[in-house]
Design an enzyme around this catalytic site. Structure first.
Site, PDB file in Angstrom:
ATOM      1  N   HIS A   1      36.972 -12.080  41.493  1.00  0.00           N
ATOM      2  CA  HIS A   1      37.953 -11.333  40.706  1.00  0.00           C
ATOM      3  C   HIS A   1      37.712  -9.841  40.883  1.00  0.00           C
ATOM      4  O   HIS A   1      36.707  -9.431  41.471  1.00  0.00           O
ATOM      5  CB  HIS A   1      37.869 -11.703  39.215  1.00  0.00           C
ATOM      6  CG  HIS A   1      36.491 -11.698  38.648  1.00  0.00           C
ATOM      7  ND1 HIS A   1      35.781 -10.536  38.463  1.00  0.00           N
ATOM      8  CD2 HIS A   1      35.679 -12.706  38.254  1.00  0.00           C
ATOM      9  CE1 HIS A   1      34.603 -10.827  37.955  1.00  0.00           C
ATOM     10  NE2 HIS A   1      34.494 -12.138  37.829  1.00  0.00           N
TER      11      HIS A   1
HETATM   12  P1  TYD Z   1      33.471 -14.712  34.405  1.00  0.00           P
HETATM   13  O1  TYD Z   1      33.277 -13.252  34.332  1.00  0.00           O
HETATM   14  O2  TYD Z   1      34.845 -15.225  34.697  1.00  0.00           O
HETATM   15  O3  TYD Z   1      32.427 -15.299  35.447  1.00  0.00           O
HETATM   16  P2  TYD Z   1      32.679 -15.734  36.940  1.00  0.00           P
HETATM   17  O4  TYD Z   1      33.708 -14.821  37.482  1.00  0.00           O
HETATM   18  O5  TYD Z   1      31.377 -15.601  37.611  1.00  0.00           O
HETATM   19  O6  TYD Z   1      33.141 -17.150  36.858  1.00  0.00           O
HETATM   20  O7  TYD Z   1      32.955 -15.364  33.062  1.00  0.00           O
HETATM   21  C1  TYD Z   1      32.856 -16.764  32.896  1.00  0.00           C
HETATM   22  C2  TYD Z   1      33.131 -17.088  31.441  1.00  0.00           C
HETATM   23  O8  TYD Z   1      32.179 -16.459  30.595  1.00  0.00           O
HETATM   24  C3  TYD Z   1      34.505 -16.637  30.980  1.00  0.00           C
HETATM   25  O9  TYD Z   1      35.112 -17.722  30.330  1.00  0.00           O
HETATM   26  C4  TYD Z   1      34.273 -15.567  29.969  1.00  0.00           C
HETATM   27  C5  TYD Z   1      32.823 -15.693  29.585  1.00  0.00           C
HETATM   28  N1  TYD Z   1      32.179 -14.383  29.481  1.00  0.00           N
HETATM   29  C6  TYD Z   1      31.984 -13.827  28.236  1.00  0.00           C
HETATM   30  O10 TYD Z   1      32.361 -14.401  27.196  1.00  0.00           O
HETATM   31  N2  TYD Z   1      31.367 -12.608  28.136  1.00  0.00           N
HETATM   32  C7  TYD Z   1      30.953 -11.938  29.232  1.00  0.00           C
HETATM   33  O11 TYD Z   1      30.390 -10.808  29.111  1.00  0.00           O
HETATM   34  C8  TYD Z   1      31.183 -12.513  30.525  1.00  0.00           C
HETATM   35  C9  TYD Z   1      30.754 -11.799  31.770  1.00  0.00           C
HETATM   36  C10 TYD Z   1      31.790 -13.732  30.591  1.00  0.00           C
END
Ligand code: TYD
Length: 150
Positions: A66
């Site tokens: 992303h």
């Molecule tokens: P995400 O940033 O989408 O991780 P990746 O891109 O590696 O899959 O985050 C995964 C999940 O974690 C998403 O549902 C939101 C949650 N999240 C939080 O609640 N707080 C945070 O600071 C982060 C980074 C993620």
């Protein structure tokens, strides 16, 4: 004119890959064990509003995938190694992180994913914002449409 303004409002300028920097953090070498540290006004170009870490990544898994509209980040391989693939919509580059005293600074407007995690690796991420789902662009084609050349 109305359409033009709308385009500007919902787009971001292409971020140059040269804006992505590998920051050499302080390392206090000591026979008892080394020590590194970060001070936000000294070593990194933003105020830290959040830290999170990625761990227990099964072999072959990919995280990220992303871009952010506003958020800046620093990624540090605190333990083990991982590759960070960065892409500004035009060009792609890979940074291999395998030292805990290097921080990869990624400004906003960069598509990035983390892959090739070694067993037991631990990636620490420092962020310039709190968690804001609205700040994510999770679709690559949408990211390409979102960026524009000046
Ligand atoms: P995400 O940033 O989408 O991780 P990746 O891109 O590696 O899959 O985050 C995964 C999940 O974690 C998403 O549902 C939101 C949650 N999240 C939080 O609640 N707080 C945070 O600071 C982060 C980074 C993620």
């Amino acid at each position: 004119m109305q359409i033009f303004n709308q385009h500007i409002k919902e787009s971001i300028m292409i971020t140059q890959l040269s804006d992505i920097k590998l920051i050499d953090l302080p390392k206090i070498a000591d026979p008892r064990g080394n020590l590194s540290f970060i001070e936000e006004d000294k070593h990194i170009p933003f105020k830290i509003q959040r830290t999170y870490w990625i761990y227990d990544v099964p072999g072959g898994e990919i995280r990220g995938g992303h871009a952010f509209k506003k958020q800046h980040e620093i990624i540090i391989a605190l333990s083990g190694s991982l590759d960070v693939v960065v892409d500004n919509g035009l060009t792609r580059k890979i940074f291999s992180l395998n030292r805990s005293y290097y921080g990869l600074y990624i400004p906003c407007g960069i598509w990035r994913q983390m892959e090739n995690f070694s067993t037991n690796s631990l990636a620490l991420v420092l962020s310039s914002t709190t968690y804001l789902e609205d700040d994510y662009i999770r679709d690559y084609n949408q990211f390409k449409n979102y960026t524009y050349n000046e």
